[in-house]
Design an enzyme around this catalytic site. Sequence first.
Site, PDB file in Angstrom:
ATOM      1  N   LYS A  51      14.522   0.323   5.217  1.00 41.78           N
ATOM      2  CA  LYS A  51      13.914   0.701   3.993  1.00 41.78           C
ATOM      3  C   LYS A  51      13.991   2.127   3.918  1.00 41.78           C
ATOM      4  O   LYS A  51      14.322   2.867   2.873  1.00 41.78           O
ATOM      5  CB  LYS A  51      12.467   0.388   3.905  1.00 41.78           C
ATOM      6  CG  LYS A  51      11.859   0.858   2.556  1.00 41.78           C
ATOM      7  CD  LYS A  51      12.449   0.775   1.086  1.00 41.78           C
ATOM      8  CE  LYS A  51      12.022   1.285  -0.050  1.00 41.78           C
ATOM      9  NZ  LYS A  51      10.513   0.869  -0.157  1.00 41.78           N
ATOM     10  N   THR A 108       5.693   0.823   2.531  1.00 40.07           N
ATOM     11  CA  THR A 108       6.847   1.549   2.947  1.00 40.07           C
ATOM     12  C   THR A 108       6.227   2.707   3.850  1.00 40.07           C
ATOM     13  O   THR A 108       5.682   3.565   3.549  1.00 40.07           O
ATOM     14  CB  THR A 108       7.848   2.439   2.113  1.00 40.07           C
ATOM     15  OG1 THR A 108       8.496   1.321   1.337  1.00 40.07           O
ATOM     16  CG2 THR A 108       8.900   3.115   2.908  1.00 40.07           C
ATOM     17  N   LYS A 155       7.472  11.019   0.078  1.00 38.56           N
ATOM     18  CA  LYS A 155       6.772  10.443   1.197  1.00 38.56           C
ATOM     19  C   LYS A 155       8.010   9.737   1.952  1.00 38.56           C
ATOM     20  O   LYS A 155       7.987  10.014   3.267  1.00 38.56           O
ATOM     21  CB  LYS A 155       5.768   9.629   0.934  1.00 38.56           C
ATOM     22  CG  LYS A 155       5.190   8.928   2.147  1.00 38.56           C
ATOM     23  CD  LYS A 155       4.558   7.462   1.684  1.00 38.56           C
ATOM     24  CE  LYS A 155       5.777   6.447   1.538  1.00 38.56           C
ATOM     25  NZ  LYS A 155       5.224   5.096   1.270  1.00 38.56           N
ATOM     26  N   LEU A 206       0.733  -1.289  -0.265  1.00 35.92           N
ATOM     27  CA  LEU A 206      -0.074   0.064   0.099  1.00 35.92           C
ATOM     28  C   LEU A 206       0.879   1.125  -0.074  1.00 35.92           C
ATOM     29  O   LEU A 206       2.004   1.250   0.500  1.00 35.92           O
ATOM     30  CB  LEU A 206      -0.913   0.083   1.168  1.00 35.92           C
ATOM     31  CG  LEU A 206      -1.755  -1.304   1.181  1.00 35.92           C
ATOM     32  CD1 LEU A 206      -2.217  -1.443   2.663  1.00 35.92           C
ATOM     33  CD2 LEU A 206      -2.913  -1.203   0.151  1.00 35.92           C
ATOM     34  N   PRO A 207       0.074   2.451  -0.365  1.00 36.09           N
ATOM     35  CA  PRO A 207       1.109   3.649  -0.610  1.00 36.09           C
ATOM     36  C   PRO A 207       1.571   4.433   0.483  1.00 36.09           C
ATOM     37  O   PRO A 207       2.738   4.992   0.644  1.00 36.09           O
ATOM     38  CB  PRO A 207       0.191   4.520  -1.208  1.00 36.09           C
ATOM     39  CG  PRO A 207      -0.856   3.626  -1.766  1.00 36.09           C
ATOM     40  CD  PRO A 207      -1.076   2.685  -0.898  1.00 36.09           C
TER      41      PRO A 207
END
Length: 328
Positions: free
Chosen positions: A204, A129, A279, A98-99
Amino acid sequence: MASSFAFLALRRSGMMSRWFTHCRAHHSDVLTKEKPIGFIGLGNMGGHMAKNLIRSGYSLVVCDVNKESVADLKNAGAQTAESPADIAQQTECIITMLPASHHVRTVYTGSEGILKGVRDGCLLIDSSTIEPGVSQDVAEQAKSKGADFFDAPVSGGVGAARDGKLTFMVGGGADHFPVVKDLLSLMGKSVVHCGGIGTGQAAKICNNMLLGISMIGTAEAMNLGVKLGLDPKLLASIVNSSSGRCWSSEVYNPVPGVVDGAPSGNNYDGGFGAALMKKDLGLAQSAAADLSASTPLGKHAFELYTQMCKTDLAKKDFSVVYKYLQDS
């Protein structure tokens, strides 16, 4: 204290070893090809990841807000579901891609979320992430429902997702990791256990901060070289056989026509969106602020992507920063 002695007693008696073996065996049963796997989030990355599981012989039940993406997976052989809760009622293993953090919270803990219908012993793997704290919070709520949660964000880009060559950075219990690794290896070339819940996200965030910085550096060098009259392919070949070589210059060069298959050669369409890079750089800056870690280049990279994302380039691949600098 009593619980500690009980733990030691179990360990000495061999019961603890048998319990871990039981846990691994349970999840191994969950991941048989006869049982469907749930997959939620079928975007540029998730769609390819899901198709690789189908190619490996697994049946999938999928869900996404984008109906075209769902139809594409249905054509590839997947079953479809109306909501995350519906998927949870049908499966014993679910992968999400998912975003952002708020999407993860909604999909897991919302009114039609996974945890509304999750089965006891279900294996939950989130490859989004997001903030490490969100992973830890969702993991606690999953635990209260009897489910096992792992954060497993990825690196490698759309090409690696398509080719099954992603790197997975995994946070979660070491006892269940071998089963998680077996599954993720169907979609990636490297699956690394980083530690407890949230450590996959930590790795990450650090990786993507470096990626954003290196892409800006590559774009600046290529832009300067072209303005100095150098052929971009020639400059790239020199950089990639010299000390300036990096993934952004060699594999994902931001100048159109330098690397076949890179998003720069496709009008910067597809790939890893500039808004997503913004983001991730923001996540790194939030973590750096919380921990008083000095990240001046990370801060500048975040500021540059923030400014660029106010333009119509926000939906393009993050390597479009070359065009942004070129036109500035």
